[in-house]
Design a protein around this motif. Structure first.
Motif, mmCIF file in Angstrom:
data_model
loop_
_atom_site.group_PDB
_atom_site.id
_atom_site.type_symbol
_atom_site.label_atom_id
_atom_site.label_comp_id
_atom_site.label_asym_id
_atom_site.label_seq_id
_atom_site.Cartn_x
_atom_site.Cartn_y
_atom_site.Cartn_z
ATOM 1 N N VAL A 83 0.694 -1.193 -0.067
ATOM 2 C CA VAL A 83 0.003 0.016 -0.021
ATOM 3 C C VAL A 83 0.810 1.251 0.092
ATOM 4 O O VAL A 83 0.437 2.108 -0.791
ATOM 5 C CB VAL A 83 -0.975 0.002 1.103
ATOM 6 N N TYR A 84 2.036 1.172 0.913
ATOM 7 C CA TYR A 84 2.720 2.581 0.739
ATOM 8 C C TYR A 84 3.383 2.639 -0.698
ATOM 9 O O TYR A 84 3.425 3.734 -0.965
ATOM 10 C CB TYR A 84 3.825 2.059 1.882
ATOM 11 N N ASN A 85 4.041 1.654 -1.014
ATOM 12 C CA ASN A 85 4.720 1.881 -2.457
ATOM 13 C C ASN A 85 3.499 2.209 -3.452
ATOM 14 O O ASN A 85 4.040 2.978 -4.420
ATOM 15 C CB ASN A 85 5.648 0.541 -2.718
ATOM 16 N N ASN A 86 2.550 1.572 -3.338
ATOM 17 C CA ASN A 86 1.455 1.919 -4.427
ATOM 18 C C ASN A 86 1.208 3.380 -4.253
ATOM 19 O O ASN A 86 0.813 4.017 -5.447
ATOM 20 C CB ASN A 86 0.376 0.963 -4.133
ATOM 21 N N ASN A 87 0.862 3.842 -2.963
ATOM 22 C CA ASN A 87 0.496 5.384 -2.728
ATOM 23 C C ASN A 87 1.494 6.293 -3.566
ATOM 24 O O ASN A 87 1.187 7.281 -4.210
ATOM 25 C CB ASN A 87 0.320 5.589 -1.386
ATOM 26 N N LEU A 88 2.825 5.863 -3.223
ATOM 27 C CA LEU A 88 4.144 6.756 -3.716
ATOM 28 C C LEU A 88 4.039 6.503 -5.265
ATOM 29 O O LEU A 88 4.439 7.700 -6.056
ATOM 30 C CB LEU A 88 5.245 6.402 -2.820
ATOM 31 N N TYR A 89 3.672 5.661 -5.688
ATOM 32 C CA TYR A 89 3.775 5.467 -7.132
ATOM 33 C C TYR A 89 2.689 6.174 -8.006
ATOM 34 O O TYR A 89 3.013 6.796 -8.719
ATOM 35 C CB TYR A 89 3.479 3.643 -7.496
ATOM 36 N N GLU A 90 1.605 6.177 -7.385
ATOM 37 C CA GLU A 90 0.350 7.028 -7.653
ATOM 38 C C GLU A 90 0.590 8.527 -7.736
ATOM 39 O O GLU A 90 0.550 9.343 -8.596
ATOM 40 C CB GLU A 90 -0.860 6.485 -6.925
ATOM 41 N N ASP A 91 1.416 8.869 -6.665
ATOM 42 C CA ASP A 91 1.760 10.181 -6.267
ATOM 43 C C ASP A 91 2.851 10.728 -7.549
ATOM 44 O O ASP A 91 2.481 11.809 -8.188
ATOM 45 C CB ASP A 91 2.289 10.515 -4.852
ATOM 46 N N TYR A 92 3.447 9.867 -7.741
ATOM 47 C CA TYR A 92 4.804 10.135 -8.709
ATOM 48 C C TYR A 92 4.169 10.110 -10.157
ATOM 49 O O TYR A 92 4.699 10.728 -11.186
ATOM 50 C CB TYR A 92 6.223 9.547 -8.329
ATOM 51 N N LYS A 93 3.257 9.201 -10.258
ATOM 52 C CA LYS A 93 2.804 9.174 -11.586
ATOM 53 C C LYS A 93 2.110 10.284 -12.023
ATOM 54 O O LYS A 93 2.331 10.950 -13.001
ATOM 55 C CB LYS A 93 1.778 8.215 -11.524
ATOM 56 N N ASP A 94 1.205 10.967 -10.989
ATOM 57 C CA ASP A 94 0.419 12.093 -11.207
ATOM 58 C C ASP A 94 1.343 13.251 -11.493
ATOM 59 O O ASP A 94 0.991 14.102 -12.478
ATOM 60 C CB ASP A 94 -0.767 12.404 -10.052
ATOM 61 N N LEU A 95 2.402 13.334 -10.612
ATOM 62 C CA LEU A 95 3.424 14.423 -10.746
ATOM 63 C C LEU A 95 4.094 14.500 -12.135
ATOM 64 O O LEU A 95 4.325 15.522 -12.634
ATOM 65 C CB LEU A 95 4.563 14.323 -9.786
ATOM 66 N N PHE A 96 4.316 13.320 -12.710
ATOM 67 C CA PHE A 96 4.936 13.195 -13.905
ATOM 68 C C PHE A 96 4.029 13.870 -15.018
ATOM 69 O O PHE A 96 4.555 14.202 -15.856
ATOM 70 C CB PHE A 96 5.681 11.900 -14.286
#
Length: 152
Positions: A83-96
């Motif tokens: 869950v932690y890594n998925n949340n960070l993945y989603e955040d950086y995907k949106d930022l990119f």
């Protein structure tokens, strides 16, 4: 006759002789029946089925109660990591997507890989849970006593 066919026939004959010799060296006839029948107290496949439905239930069935919190604790650790890594993945995907910055792309890829690793860890834990339930049910009747017939 070719050399390969001759070699295969010789190997088959040697294996047959060795298996026959080892069977006869035990002093038992293959048609001889024993008067005692061992019946397992726990069903290995029943334990696997229970653990497949709810991880840890097979260990409960096998009366290995201490393993249940270990399975659930490690599973909770892996799920929280996922869950932690998925949340960070989603955040950086949106930022990119918003900025197009390649640094965010590399972070996105890193956290996606970490999330995928935790998925693999969860699957391995699940499989280990099933194997443990199966082996534990097989070994449930195992005893190391000197005289296992009378129990003394």
């Amino acid at each position: 006759m070719s050399f390969l066919k001759l070699s295969i026939k010789i190997i088959i004959k040697i294996v047959f002789v060795l298996l026959t010799a080892s069977t006869l060296s035990n002093g038992q006839n293959l048609t001889e029946e024993t008067d005692t029948v061992f019946v397992m107290q726990k069903s290995p496949w029943g334990a696997v089925a229970r653990s497949a439905i709810i991880p840890g239930l097979g260990q409960f069935y096998n009366e290995s109660y201490w393993k249940i919190p270990v399975i659930w604790g490690v599973g909770a650790l892996f799920i929280s990591g996922w869950v932690y890594n998925n949340n960070l993945y989603e955040d950086y995907k949106d930022l990119f997507i918003e900025t197009g910055n390649n640094t965010y792309l590399s972070y996105r890829d890193f956290y996606r890989d970490q999330r995928d690793n935790f998925t693999i860890y969860l699957v391995l834990l699940y499989m280990l849970n099933l194997v443990d339930a199966y082996v534990d049910a097989h070994l449930y009747d195992f005893t190391v006593e000197e005289d296992f017939i009378t129990g003394s």
